[in-house]
Design a protein around this motif. Structure first.
Motif, short mmCIF file in Angstrom:
data_model
loop_
_atom_site.label_atom_id
_atom_site.label_comp_id
_atom_site.label_asym_id
_atom_site.label_seq_id
_atom_site.Cartn_x
_atom_site.Cartn_y
_atom_site.Cartn_z
N PHE A 1 60.15 -84.94 64.41
CA PHE A 1 59.18 -83.65 65.03
C PHE A 1 58.62 -82.91 63.67
N CYS A 2 57.07 -82.81 63.73
CA CYS A 2 56.56 -82.25 62.53
C CYS A 2 56.23 -81.10 63.16
N VAL A 3 56.74 -79.90 62.90
CA VAL A 3 56.79 -78.61 63.60
C VAL A 3 55.85 -77.69 62.55
N VAL A 4 54.99 -76.85 63.49
CA VAL A 4 54.29 -75.98 62.99
C VAL A 4 54.95 -74.61 62.50
N GLY A 5 54.79 -73.74 61.42
CA GLY A 5 55.77 -72.80 61.15
C GLY A 5 55.79 -71.57 61.99
N GLU A 6 54.39 -71.21 62.63
CA GLU A 6 54.46 -69.95 63.48
C GLU A 6 55.21 -70.45 64.67
N ALA B 1 60.81 -70.66 57.89
CA ALA B 1 60.78 -70.35 59.44
C ALA B 1 61.76 -71.30 59.91
N ILE B 2 61.88 -72.55 59.54
CA ILE B 2 62.47 -73.70 60.18
C ILE B 2 63.95 -73.43 59.91
N ARG B 3 64.33 -72.93 58.50
CA ARG B 3 65.56 -72.64 58.01
C ARG B 3 66.30 -71.52 58.89
N ALA B 4 65.36 -70.56 59.27
CA ALA B 4 65.92 -69.33 59.75
C ALA B 4 66.40 -69.72 61.34
N ALA B 5 66.34 -71.01 61.80
CA ALA B 5 66.72 -71.31 62.88
C ALA B 5 68.00 -72.54 62.59
N VAL B 6 67.65 -73.45 61.62
CA VAL B 6 68.53 -74.20 61.18
C VAL B 6 68.72 -74.27 59.53
#
Length: 292
Positions: free
Chosen positions: A135-140, A188-193
Protein backbone atom coordinates in the motif's frame (compact mmCIF):
# COMPACT_ATOMS: atom_id res chain seq x y z
CA UNK A 1 10.81 1.60 -79.83
CA UNK A 2 9.53 -1.98 -79.68
CA UNK A 3 6.40 -2.91 -77.68
CA UNK A 4 8.61 -4.85 -75.25
CA UNK A 5 10.76 -1.80 -74.53
CA UNK A 6 7.66 0.36 -74.03
CA UNK A 7 6.26 -2.10 -71.51
CA UNK A 8 9.53 -2.25 -69.59
CA UNK A 9 9.86 1.51 -69.53
CA UNK A 10 6.28 1.93 -68.29
CA UNK A 11 6.88 -0.64 -65.56
CA UNK A 12 10.00 1.21 -64.47
CA UNK A 13 8.14 4.50 -64.24
CA UNK A 14 5.38 2.88 -62.18
CA UNK A 15 7.99 1.39 -59.80
CA UNK A 16 9.66 4.76 -59.27
CA UNK A 17 6.33 6.49 -58.65
CA UNK A 18 5.22 3.80 -56.16
CA UNK A 19 8.51 4.01 -54.30
CA UNK A 20 8.20 7.76 -54.01
CA UNK A 21 4.63 7.51 -52.76
CA UNK A 22 5.53 4.86 -50.20
CA UNK A 23 8.46 6.94 -48.97
CA UNK A 24 6.23 9.97 -48.53
CA UNK A 25 3.61 7.92 -46.68
CA UNK A 26 6.25 6.48 -44.36
CA UNK A 27 7.66 9.93 -43.60
CA UNK A 28 4.16 11.27 -42.93
CA UNK A 29 3.36 8.33 -40.65
CA UNK A 30 6.56 8.85 -38.67
CA UNK A 31 5.71 12.51 -38.22
CA UNK A 32 2.33 11.60 -36.76
CA UNK A 33 3.59 9.02 -34.24
CA UNK A 34 4.99 10.42 -30.95
CA UNK A 35 8.57 9.56 -30.19
CA UNK A 36 8.76 6.31 -28.28
CA UNK A 37 11.12 5.71 -25.42
CA UNK A 38 13.24 2.63 -26.18
CA UNK A 39 13.31 -0.27 -23.79
CA UNK A 40 9.62 -0.47 -22.82
CA UNK A 41 9.73 -4.25 -22.72
CA UNK A 42 8.28 -4.30 -19.21
CA UNK A 43 5.34 -2.10 -20.12
CA UNK A 44 6.40 0.52 -17.58
CA UNK A 45 5.11 3.99 -18.31
CA UNK A 46 5.32 7.44 -16.83
CA UNK A 47 1.64 8.30 -17.01
CA UNK A 48 -0.15 10.30 -14.35
CA UNK A 49 -1.81 7.86 -11.97
CA UNK A 50 -4.94 9.84 -11.46
CA UNK A 51 -6.55 13.30 -11.46
CA UNK A 52 -7.75 12.94 -7.92
CA UNK A 53 -6.25 15.84 -5.99
CA UNK A 54 -7.04 19.50 -6.40
CA UNK A 55 -3.47 20.47 -7.24
CA UNK A 56 -2.96 17.71 -9.77
CA UNK A 57 -3.40 17.97 -13.55
CA UNK A 58 -6.51 16.39 -15.06
CA UNK A 59 -4.59 14.13 -17.42
CA UNK A 60 -1.56 13.66 -19.63
CA UNK A 61 2.02 13.71 -18.47
CA UNK A 62 2.67 16.02 -15.53
CA UNK A 63 5.14 18.84 -15.68
CA UNK A 64 8.51 17.58 -14.60
CA UNK A 65 7.99 14.08 -16.01
CA UNK A 66 11.21 12.95 -17.70
CA UNK A 67 10.69 12.52 -21.43
CA UNK A 68 12.40 10.61 -24.18
CA UNK A 69 15.91 11.89 -24.48
CA UNK A 70 16.27 12.52 -20.75
CA UNK A 71 19.76 11.36 -19.73
CA UNK A 72 19.80 7.95 -18.14
CA UNK A 73 20.87 7.55 -14.51
CA UNK A 74 24.34 6.49 -15.56
CA UNK A 75 25.01 9.67 -17.51
CA UNK A 76 25.01 12.02 -14.52
CA UNK A 77 26.68 12.15 -11.12
CA UNK A 78 26.49 9.01 -9.02
CA UNK A 79 23.42 8.81 -6.81
CA UNK A 80 24.17 9.04 -3.12
CA UNK A 81 23.58 5.75 -1.42
CA UNK A 82 22.86 3.80 -4.62
CA UNK A 83 24.49 0.41 -4.71
CA UNK A 84 24.74 -1.32 -8.06
CA UNK A 85 22.14 -1.33 -10.80
CA UNK A 86 18.44 -2.04 -10.42
CA UNK A 87 16.75 -5.08 -12.02
CA UNK A 88 15.00 -4.37 -15.33
CA UNK A 89 13.66 -0.90 -14.64
CA UNK A 90 12.01 -0.76 -18.06
CA UNK A 91 13.03 2.69 -19.29
CA UNK A 92 15.88 5.12 -18.86
CA UNK A 93 13.54 7.82 -17.56
CA UNK A 94 12.69 5.81 -14.44
CA UNK A 95 16.10 6.73 -12.99
CA UNK A 96 16.56 3.23 -11.61
CA UNK A 97 13.11 2.80 -10.03
CA UNK A 98 11.93 -0.79 -9.67
CA UNK A 99 9.32 -1.76 -12.27
CA UNK A 100 9.20 -5.45 -11.37
CA UNK A 101 8.87 -7.41 -8.15
CA UNK A 102 12.45 -8.68 -8.43
CA UNK A 103 11.25 -12.29 -8.39
CA UNK A 104 8.89 -14.60 -10.28
CA UNK A 105 6.07 -13.52 -7.98
CA UNK A 106 3.47 -10.92 -8.85
CA UNK A 107 2.95 -7.85 -6.64
CA UNK A 108 -0.31 -5.96 -6.25
CA UNK A 109 0.10 -2.34 -5.19
CA UNK A 110 -2.58 0.12 -4.07
CA UNK A 111 -1.99 3.88 -4.23
CA UNK A 112 -3.38 7.03 -2.60
CA UNK A 113 -4.97 5.61 0.54
CA UNK A 114 -5.92 4.89 3.05
CA UNK A 115 -9.58 5.66 2.48
CA UNK A 116 -12.29 4.71 5.01
CA UNK A 117 -14.70 3.57 2.30
CA UNK A 118 -12.49 1.59 -0.08
CA UNK A 119 -9.42 0.44 1.85
CA UNK A 120 -11.43 -1.84 4.19
CA UNK A 121 -13.07 -3.47 1.15
CA UNK A 122 -9.67 -4.07 -0.44
CA UNK A 123 -8.31 -5.50 2.81
CA UNK A 124 -11.29 -7.84 3.13
CA UNK A 125 -10.81 -9.22 -0.39
CA UNK A 126 -7.08 -9.71 0.10
CA UNK A 127 -7.79 -11.50 3.38
CA UNK A 128 -10.34 -13.77 1.67
CA UNK A 129 -7.76 -14.93 -0.87
CA UNK A 130 -4.85 -14.92 1.58
CA UNK A 131 -2.96 -12.38 -0.52
CA UNK A 132 -0.52 -9.78 0.78
CA UNK A 133 -0.01 -6.54 -1.11
CA UNK A 134 1.82 -3.21 -0.91
CA UNK A 135 0.00 0.00 0.00
CA UNK A 136 1.53 3.27 -1.21
CA UNK A 137 -0.02 5.71 1.22
CA UNK A 138 -0.38 9.48 1.10
CA UNK A 139 0.90 11.21 4.24
CA UNK A 140 -2.15 13.33 5.01
CA UNK A 141 -4.41 10.27 4.61
CA UNK A 142 -2.18 8.28 6.95
CA UNK A 143 -2.45 11.11 9.47
CA UNK A 144 -6.24 11.25 9.14
CA UNK A 145 -6.78 7.47 9.27
CA UNK A 146 -4.14 5.90 11.52
CA UNK A 147 -6.48 2.98 12.27
CA UNK A 148 -6.35 1.95 8.62
CA UNK A 149 -2.55 2.15 8.56
CA UNK A 150 -2.55 -0.13 11.59
CA UNK A 151 -4.95 -2.54 9.85
CA UNK A 152 -2.76 -2.67 6.75
CA UNK A 153 0.30 -3.58 8.79
CA UNK A 154 -1.51 -5.97 11.13
CA UNK A 155 -2.71 -7.99 8.14
CA UNK A 156 0.83 -8.44 6.83
CA UNK A 157 0.92 -5.93 4.02
CA UNK A 158 3.88 -3.71 3.12
CA UNK A 159 3.85 0.09 3.34
CA UNK A 160 5.20 2.52 0.77
CA UNK A 161 5.62 6.30 1.01
CA UNK A 162 3.57 8.09 -1.71
CA UNK A 163 4.36 11.71 -0.70
CA UNK A 164 2.43 13.98 1.63
CA UNK A 165 -0.26 15.29 -0.74
CA UNK A 166 0.22 13.32 -3.95
CA UNK A 167 2.43 16.03 -5.43
CA UNK A 168 3.12 15.06 -9.05
CA UNK A 169 5.61 17.93 -9.33
CA UNK A 170 7.56 17.01 -6.20
CA UNK A 171 10.52 15.78 -8.22
CA UNK A 172 11.04 19.24 -9.72
CA UNK A 173 11.45 20.89 -6.31
CA UNK A 174 14.64 21.35 -4.33
CA UNK A 175 16.26 18.41 -2.58
CA UNK A 176 15.40 19.99 0.79
CA UNK A 177 11.72 20.32 -0.18
CA UNK A 178 11.60 16.72 -1.38
CA UNK A 179 13.30 15.48 1.79
CA UNK A 180 10.89 17.44 3.99
CA UNK A 181 7.87 16.02 2.16
CA UNK A 182 9.05 12.40 2.38
CA UNK A 183 10.06 12.71 6.04
CA UNK A 184 6.73 14.30 6.94
CA UNK A 185 4.94 11.38 5.29
CA UNK A 186 7.09 8.81 7.11
CA UNK A 187 6.40 10.56 10.41
CA UNK A 188 2.64 10.35 9.83
CA UNK A 189 2.92 6.65 9.04
CA UNK A 190 5.09 5.93 12.06
CA UNK A 191 2.74 7.84 14.33
CA UNK A 192 0.28 5.04 13.61
CA UNK A 193 2.74 2.12 13.38
CA UNK A 194 6.00 3.14 15.09
CA UNK A 195 8.03 0.07 14.15
CA UNK A 196 6.74 -0.62 10.65
CA UNK A 197 9.44 -0.54 7.98
CA UNK A 198 9.00 1.99 5.18
CA UNK A 199 11.47 0.91 2.53
CA UNK A 200 9.63 1.87 -0.68
CA UNK A 201 8.80 5.22 -2.26
CA UNK A 202 6.48 5.74 -5.23
CA UNK A 203 6.48 9.11 -6.96
CA UNK A 204 2.96 10.35 -7.77
CA UNK A 205 2.24 10.11 -11.47
CA UNK A 206 5.40 8.09 -11.97
CA UNK A 207 7.02 11.50 -12.57
CA UNK A 208 10.52 10.36 -11.69
CA UNK A 209 13.44 12.76 -11.63
CA UNK A 210 17.02 12.33 -10.51
CA UNK A 211 16.54 14.49 -7.36
CA UNK A 212 13.49 12.60 -6.06
CA UNK A 213 15.13 9.22 -6.65
CA UNK A 214 18.33 10.39 -5.01
CA UNK A 215 16.60 11.79 -1.91
CA UNK A 216 14.43 8.68 -1.52
CA UNK A 217 17.53 6.51 -1.58
CA UNK A 218 19.32 8.74 0.92
CA UNK A 219 16.37 8.21 3.26
CA UNK A 220 16.64 4.44 2.86
CA UNK A 221 13.72 3.98 0.48
CA UNK A 222 13.81 2.17 -2.87
CA UNK A 223 11.92 3.92 -5.71
CA UNK A 224 8.99 1.81 -6.92
CA UNK A 225 7.33 2.07 -10.32
CA UNK A 226 4.99 -0.48 -11.98
CA UNK A 227 4.68 -2.69 -15.06
CA UNK A 228 0.89 -3.19 -15.33
CA UNK A 229 -1.35 -0.11 -15.29
CA UNK A 230 -5.09 -0.55 -16.00
CA UNK A 231 -5.60 3.21 -15.52
CA UNK A 232 -8.30 2.58 -12.94
CA UNK A 233 -8.09 6.24 -11.91
CA UNK A 234 -9.82 7.05 -15.22
CA UNK A 235 -12.84 5.04 -14.00
CA UNK A 236 -12.99 2.73 -17.04
CA UNK A 237 -15.22 0.24 -15.21
CA UNK A 238 -14.52 -3.04 -13.48
CA UNK A 239 -14.62 -5.04 -16.71
CA UNK A 240 -11.88 -3.07 -18.42
CA UNK A 241 -9.71 -2.95 -15.29
CA UNK A 242 -10.05 -6.72 -14.95
CA UNK A 243 -9.27 -7.41 -18.61
CA UNK A 244 -6.15 -5.24 -18.60
CA UNK A 245 -4.69 -6.79 -15.46
CA UNK A 246 -5.43 -10.38 -16.45
CA UNK A 247 -4.09 -9.88 -19.98
CA UNK A 248 -0.88 -8.09 -19.04
CA UNK A 249 0.05 -9.85 -15.79
CA UNK A 250 3.11 -12.06 -15.90
CA UNK A 251 5.66 -13.37 -13.41
CA UNK A 252 7.40 -10.41 -11.77
CA UNK A 253 4.71 -7.87 -12.62
CA UNK A 254 4.00 -4.93 -10.34
CA UNK A 255 0.32 -4.07 -10.77
CA UNK A 256 -0.82 -0.49 -10.14
CA UNK A 257 -4.26 -0.07 -8.56
CA UNK A 258 -5.87 2.57 -6.34
CA UNK A 259 -7.84 2.33 -3.10
CA UNK A 260 -8.39 6.08 -2.68
CA UNK A 261 -8.30 9.43 -4.46
CA UNK A 262 -11.79 9.24 -5.92
CA UNK A 263 -14.55 6.73 -6.59
CA UNK A 264 -12.72 3.40 -6.40
CA UNK A 265 -15.70 1.04 -6.37
CA UNK A 266 -14.81 -0.06 -9.91
CA UNK A 267 -11.37 -1.06 -8.68
CA UNK A 268 -12.83 -2.96 -5.73
CA UNK A 269 -15.28 -4.78 -8.02
CA UNK A 270 -12.45 -5.58 -10.44
CA UNK A 271 -10.30 -6.91 -7.61
CA UNK A 272 -13.10 -9.33 -6.74
CA UNK A 273 -12.80 -10.74 -10.29
CA UNK A 274 -9.01 -10.48 -10.56
CA UNK A 275 -7.98 -12.35 -7.43
CA UNK A 276 -9.41 -15.80 -8.27
CA UNK A 277 -7.62 -15.80 -11.63
CA UNK A 278 -4.31 -14.37 -10.45
CA UNK A 279 -4.06 -16.70 -7.47
CA UNK A 280 -4.62 -19.67 -9.77
CA UNK A 281 -1.79 -18.64 -12.10
CA UNK A 282 0.78 -16.84 -9.95
CA UNK A 283 2.27 -16.54 -6.53
CA UNK A 284 1.30 -13.13 -5.16
CA UNK A 285 3.37 -11.32 -2.56
CA UNK A 286 3.80 -8.05 -0.75
CA UNK A 287 6.99 -6.37 -1.85
CA UNK A 288 9.74 -7.27 0.61
CA UNK A 289 10.79 -5.02 3.47
CA UNK A 290 14.42 -5.73 2.55
CA UNK A 291 14.56 -4.97 -1.20
CA UNK A 292 18.34 -5.22 -1.29
Amino acid sequence: MTPGNSTARAAGIVTVVLAALLGSAYALGRSLVPDQVPGHSTGATTSVDGPHYADQPSGGEPSGTPSAGTPSPGSGPAETGQEGSEPDAGTDNLFGAHATSGSARLALTFDDGPDPRYTPQVLALLREYNVHATFCVVGENAQNHPDLIQAIVNEGHTLCNHSWHHDVGLGTRSADAIRSDLLRTNEAIRAAVPNAPIVWYRQPGGAWTYPVVSVARQLGMTPLHWSVDPSDWELPGAGKITATVLTQAQPGSVVLLHDAGGNRQGTVDALRRILPDLTSRFELEALPTDPT
